[in-house]
Write a protein that holds these residues in place. Structure first.
Motif, PDB file in Angstrom:
ATOM      1  N   ASP A   6       0.788  -1.242   0.000  1.00 23.22           N
ATOM      2  CA  ASP A   6       0.000   0.000   0.000  1.00 23.22           C
ATOM      3  C   ASP A   6       0.816   1.286   0.000  1.00 23.22           C
ATOM      4  OD1 ASP A   6      -2.113  -1.706   0.054  1.00 23.22           O
ATOM      5  OD2 ASP A   6      -2.814  -1.187   2.064  1.00 23.22           O
ATOM      6  N   GLY A   7       2.116   1.205  -0.088  1.00 24.10           N
ATOM      7  CA  GLY A   7       2.932   2.420  -0.144  1.00 24.10           C
ATOM      8  C   GLY A   7       3.204   2.814  -1.585  1.00 24.10           C
ATOM      9  N   PRO A   8       4.231   3.621  -1.791  1.00 22.43           N
ATOM     10  CA  PRO A   8       5.035   4.245  -0.735  1.00 22.43           C
ATOM     11  C   PRO A   8       4.340   5.462  -0.149  1.00 22.43           C
ATOM     12  CG  PRO A   8       5.886   4.859  -2.885  1.00 22.43           C
ATOM     13  CD  PRO A   8       4.775   3.896  -3.143  1.00 22.43           C
ATOM     14  N   THR A   9       4.704   5.773   1.099  1.00 24.03           N
ATOM     15  CA  THR A   9       4.117   6.909   1.798  1.00 24.03           C
ATOM     16  C   THR A   9       5.233   7.737   2.427  1.00 24.03           C
ATOM     17  OG1 THR A   9       2.191   5.552   2.349  1.00 24.03           O
ATOM     18  CG2 THR A   9       2.471   7.611   3.557  1.00 24.03           C
ATOM     19  N   PRO A  10       5.264   9.034   2.160  1.00 28.86           N
ATOM     20  CA  PRO A  10       6.291   9.887   2.791  1.00 28.86           C
ATOM     21  C   PRO A  10       6.256   9.708   4.310  1.00 28.86           C
ATOM     22  CG  PRO A  10       5.098  11.116   1.121  1.00 28.86           C
ATOM     23  CD  PRO A  10       4.359   9.813   1.296  1.00 28.86           C
ATOM     24  N   GLY A  11       7.395   9.623   4.901  1.00 32.79           N
ATOM     25  CA  GLY A  11       7.475   9.434   6.347  1.00 32.79           C
ATOM     26  C   GLY A  11       7.556   7.966   6.703  1.00 32.79           C
ATOM     27  N   TYR A  12       6.480   7.247   6.546  1.00 30.01           N
ATOM     28  CA  TYR A  12       6.452   5.849   6.965  1.00 30.01           C
ATOM     29  C   TYR A  12       7.429   4.982   6.169  1.00 30.01           C
ATOM     30  CZ  TYR A  12       2.161   7.252   9.350  1.00 30.01           C
ATOM     31  OH  TYR A  12       1.248   7.887  10.151  1.00 30.01           O
ATOM     32  N   THR A  13       7.399   5.092   4.853  1.00 30.85           N
ATOM     33  CA  THR A  13       8.293   4.258   4.043  1.00 30.85           C
ATOM     34  C   THR A  13       9.744   4.593   4.340  1.00 30.85           C
ATOM     35  OG1 THR A  13       6.614   4.123   2.305  1.00 30.85           O
ATOM     36  CG2 THR A  13       8.860   3.520   1.701  1.00 30.85           C
ATOM     37  N   ALA A  14      10.039   5.877   4.508  1.00 26.00           N
ATOM     38  CA  ALA A  14      11.412   6.279   4.817  1.00 26.00           C
ATOM     39  C   ALA A  14      11.871   5.710   6.162  1.00 26.00           C
ATOM     40  CB  ALA A  14      11.513   7.804   4.827  1.00 26.00           C
ATOM     41  N   GLU A  15      10.999   5.752   7.168  1.00 28.91           N
ATOM     42  CA  GLU A  15      11.348   5.204   8.482  1.00 28.91           C
ATOM     43  C   GLU A  15      11.571   3.700   8.403  1.00 28.91           C
ATOM     44  OE1 GLU A  15       9.297   7.022  12.072  1.00 28.91           O
ATOM     45  OE2 GLU A  15       7.933   7.635  10.457  1.00 28.91           O
ATOM     46  N   ILE A  16      10.753   3.026   7.627  1.00 24.59           N
ATOM     47  CA  ILE A  16      10.903   1.581   7.459  1.00 24.59           C
ATOM     48  C   ILE A  16      12.228   1.260   6.784  1.00 24.59           C
ATOM     49  CG2 ILE A  16      10.003  -0.394   6.152  1.00 24.59           C
ATOM     50  CD1 ILE A  16       7.174   0.728   6.807  1.00 24.59           C
ATOM     51  N   LEU A  17      12.586   2.024   5.765  1.00 25.25           N
ATOM     52  CA  LEU A  17      13.859   1.814   5.084  1.00 25.25           C
ATOM     53  C   LEU A  17      15.040   2.015   6.033  1.00 25.25           C
ATOM     54  CD1 LEU A  17      13.124   3.529   1.654  1.00 25.25           C
ATOM     55  CD2 LEU A  17      13.508   1.083   2.044  1.00 25.25           C
ATOM     56  N   GLU A  18      14.942   2.993   6.913  1.00 26.10           N
ATOM     57  CA  GLU A  18      16.016   3.231   7.869  1.00 26.10           C
ATOM     58  C   GLU A  18      16.164   2.062   8.832  1.00 26.10           C
ATOM     59  OE1 GLU A  18      15.059   6.928   9.702  1.00 26.10           O
ATOM     60  OE2 GLU A  18      15.363   8.100   7.857  1.00 26.10           O
ATOM     61  N   LEU A  19      15.047   1.526   9.295  1.00 26.17           N
ATOM     62  CA  LEU A  19      15.104   0.377  10.201  1.00 26.17           C
ATOM     63  C   LEU A  19      15.674  -0.856   9.508  1.00 26.17           C
ATOM     64  CD1 LEU A  19      11.711   0.723  12.103  1.00 26.17           C
ATOM     65  CD2 LEU A  19      13.984   0.726  13.144  1.00 26.17           C
ATOM     66  N   LEU A  20      15.248  -1.097   8.288  1.00 24.82           N
ATOM     67  CA  LEU A  20      15.774  -2.242   7.536  1.00 24.82           C
ATOM     68  C   LEU A  20      17.271  -2.125   7.341  1.00 24.82           C
ATOM     69  CD1 LEU A  20      12.962  -2.577   4.825  1.00 24.82           C
ATOM     70  CD2 LEU A  20      13.317  -4.067   6.809  1.00 24.82           C
ATOM     71  N   ASP A  21      17.720  -0.923   7.049  1.00 23.03           N
ATOM     72  CA  ASP A  21      19.155  -0.704   6.860  1.00 23.03           C
ATOM     73  C   ASP A  21      19.911  -0.920   8.167  1.00 23.03           C
ATOM     74  OD1 ASP A  21      21.466   0.328   5.256  1.00 23.03           O
ATOM     75  OD2 ASP A  21      21.408   1.894   6.783  1.00 23.03           O
ATOM     76  N   ARG A  22      19.347  -0.464   9.261  1.00 19.07           N
ATOM     77  CA  ARG A  22      20.006  -0.592  10.567  1.00 19.07           C
ATOM     78  C   ARG A  22      20.214  -2.055  10.942  1.00 19.07           C
ATOM     79  NH1 ARG A  22      16.750   2.167  15.181  1.00 19.07           N
ATOM     80  NH2 ARG A  22      17.010   3.884  13.694  1.00 19.07           N
ATOM     81  N   TYR A  23      19.256  -2.895  10.588  1.00 15.81           N
ATOM     82  CA  TYR A  23      19.332  -4.308  10.962  1.00 15.81           C
ATOM     83  C   TYR A  23      19.777  -5.205   9.807  1.00 15.81           C
ATOM     84  CZ  TYR A  23      17.134  -3.209  15.415  1.00 15.81           C
ATOM     85  OH  TYR A  23      16.871  -2.705  16.670  1.00 15.81           O
ATOM     86  N   ASP A  24      20.274  -4.589   8.746  1.00 10.12           N
ATOM     87  CA  ASP A  24      20.778  -5.344   7.591  1.00 10.12           C
ATOM     88  C   ASP A  24      19.731  -6.332   7.087  1.00 10.12           C
ATOM     89  OD1 ASP A  24      22.641  -6.012   5.656  1.00 10.12           O
ATOM     90  OD2 ASP A  24      23.582  -7.569   6.879  1.00 10.12           O
ATOM     91  N   PHE A  41       5.380  -3.688  -2.112  1.00  9.07           N
ATOM     92  CA  PHE A  41       4.340  -3.812  -3.128  1.00  9.07           C
ATOM     93  C   PHE A  41       3.600  -2.476  -3.215  1.00  9.07           C
ATOM     94  CE2 PHE A  41       5.089  -8.217  -1.937  1.00  9.07           C
ATOM     95  CZ  PHE A  41       5.044  -8.883  -3.163  1.00  9.07           C
ATOM     96  N   PRO A  42       4.052  -1.582  -4.094  1.00  4.80           N
ATOM     97  CA  PRO A  42       3.459  -0.250  -4.153  1.00  4.80           C
ATOM     98  C   PRO A  42       2.132  -0.197  -4.901  1.00  4.80           C
ATOM     99  CG  PRO A  42       5.169  -0.439  -5.791  1.00  4.80           C
ATOM    100  CD  PRO A  42       5.191  -1.725  -5.011  1.00  4.80           C
ATOM    101  N   ILE A  43       1.344   0.795  -4.551  1.00  6.95           N
ATOM    102  CA  ILE A  43       0.135   1.127  -5.289  1.00  6.95           C
ATOM    103  C   ILE A  43       0.564   1.984  -6.482  1.00  6.95           C
ATOM    104  CG2 ILE A  43      -2.014   2.456  -5.207  1.00  6.95           C
ATOM    105  CD1 ILE A  43      -2.194  -0.139  -3.686  1.00  6.95           C
ATOM    106  N   GLY A  44       0.093   1.632  -7.678  1.00  6.73           N
ATOM    107  CA  GLY A  44       0.568   2.294  -8.891  1.00  6.73           C
ATOM    108  C   GLY A  44       0.415   3.800  -8.900  1.00  6.73           C
ATOM    109  N   GLU A  45      -0.729   4.301  -8.412  1.00  2.00           N
ATOM    110  CA  GLU A  45      -0.966   5.741  -8.455  1.00  2.00           C
ATOM    111  C   GLU A  45      -0.096   6.510  -7.470  1.00  2.00           C
ATOM    112  OE1 GLU A  45      -5.098   6.198  -7.738  1.00  2.00           O
ATOM    113  OE2 GLU A  45      -5.006   5.551  -5.631  1.00  2.00           O
ATOM    114  N   GLN A  46       0.569   5.803  -6.564  1.00  8.32           N
ATOM    115  CA  GLN A  46       1.453   6.461  -5.603  1.00  8.32           C
ATOM    116  C   GLN A  46       2.921   6.386  -6.012  1.00  8.32           C
ATOM    117  OE1 GLN A  46      -1.498   5.016  -2.007  1.00  8.32           O
ATOM    118  NE2 GLN A  46       0.705   4.942  -1.625  1.00  8.32           N
ATOM    119  N   VAL A  47       3.194   5.751  -7.125  1.00  9.32           N
ATOM    120  CA  VAL A  47       4.582   5.540  -7.533  1.00  9.32           C
ATOM    121  C   VAL A  47       5.253   6.842  -7.966  1.00  9.32           C
ATOM    122  CG1 VAL A  47       6.060   4.478  -9.283  1.00  9.32           C
ATOM    123  CG2 VAL A  47       4.307   3.110  -8.122  1.00  9.32           C
TER     124      VAL A  47
END
Length: 264
Positions: A87-105, A111-117
């Protein structure tokens, strides 16, 4: 100076043994230590192709330590878990999720919604640059049942084009909104080169604002090959972000690795 010997850590143990009357355990004869040292030097020289220098000795210790660490990691590994975000990407939430994923390797599939791409192309580009994969979640969270070929193309084909234009990558997997898809849509997806990817663990993060409940459901459902359904859009996702840190920390501590869903 104390001389390390087989079965002993320090000479004080030898004193304790002697004082207690235990005579069976004796200090290893010095000649045996000399022979053992000689064998070690020869073996190390053969291993490193030359005399046993200080650097070579350090290399042997380092190599042995790394090998032991690898073996320990393999022995402690519980398996792989596949995180997915819909259901993303969403400013704020997606960025925070990416930071957490990077922190924990950790790796994941979005799976993005097309109109939000297009409006959030930078977030998807960052996801790709960080080693994550992108799937297809239809143009507007469309229900993939009872569709004509034209309808399917408008929902799925259009999203494929949007993701490719924004990131240069072409999705190879499709996540049906709400898990609804009929056989005709499966066949049309296959014709587009898309595999249909569902999930095995649904913490219902779209239903609750309690991060502890979300994290507990994921942790309780963890097993090798588990596919976790989470969301980085479609509403407020503060609880999902908070839960994700706990999920990554706790399951990582338990020996799980977070890897890309194979079909993507």
């Amino acid at each position: 100076m104390s001389i390390p010997c087989l079965g002993r850590v320090h000479d004080r143990r030898a004193v304790a043994w002697e004082s207690s009357g235990v005579s069976e355990r004796r200090r290893l004869p010095r000649r045996y230590l000399v022979v053992a040292a000689f064998v070690f030097v020869v073996a190390a020289s053969e291993r490193f192709g030359g005399p046993l220098t200080v650097d070579a000795l350090r290399g042997a210790v380092s190599s042995g330590t790394e090998a032991a660490a690898d073996q320990l990691r393999d022995r402690n590994a519980r398996g792989e878990i596949h995180l997915t975000f819909d259901d993303g990407p969403t400013p704020g939430y997606t960025a925070e999720i990416l930071e957490l994923l990077d922190r924990y390797d950790a790796e994941a599939v979005f799976f993005p919604i097309g109109e939000q791409v297009e409006p959030n192309a930078a977030l998807l580009e960052r996801a790709v640059d960080d080693g994550h994969r992108l799937g297809n979640h239809t143009w507007a969270h469309d229900r993939l049942a009872d569709l004509t070929a034209w309808d399917f193309d408008a929902a799925v084909g259009r999203t494929q084009i949007a993701v490719e234009r924004a990131t240069g990558t072409v999705p190879t997997c499709l996540r049906p909104p709400e898990g609804v898809i009929d056989d005709a849509a499966v066949d049309m997806a296959a014709a587009e080169g898309l595999t249909v990817e569902m999930w095995t663990v649904d913490p219902l993060d779209w239903q609750t604002d309690d991060p502890d409940a979300i994290a507990r459901r994921v942790i309780d459902g963890a097993e090798d090959g588990a596919v976790v359904l989470l969301h980085d859009g479609g509403g407020g996702r503060d609880a999902t972000v908070d839960a994700l840190g706990t999920i990554l920390r706790e399951l990582g501590r338990d020996g799980y690795r977070f890897t890309v869903l194979p079909g993507c």
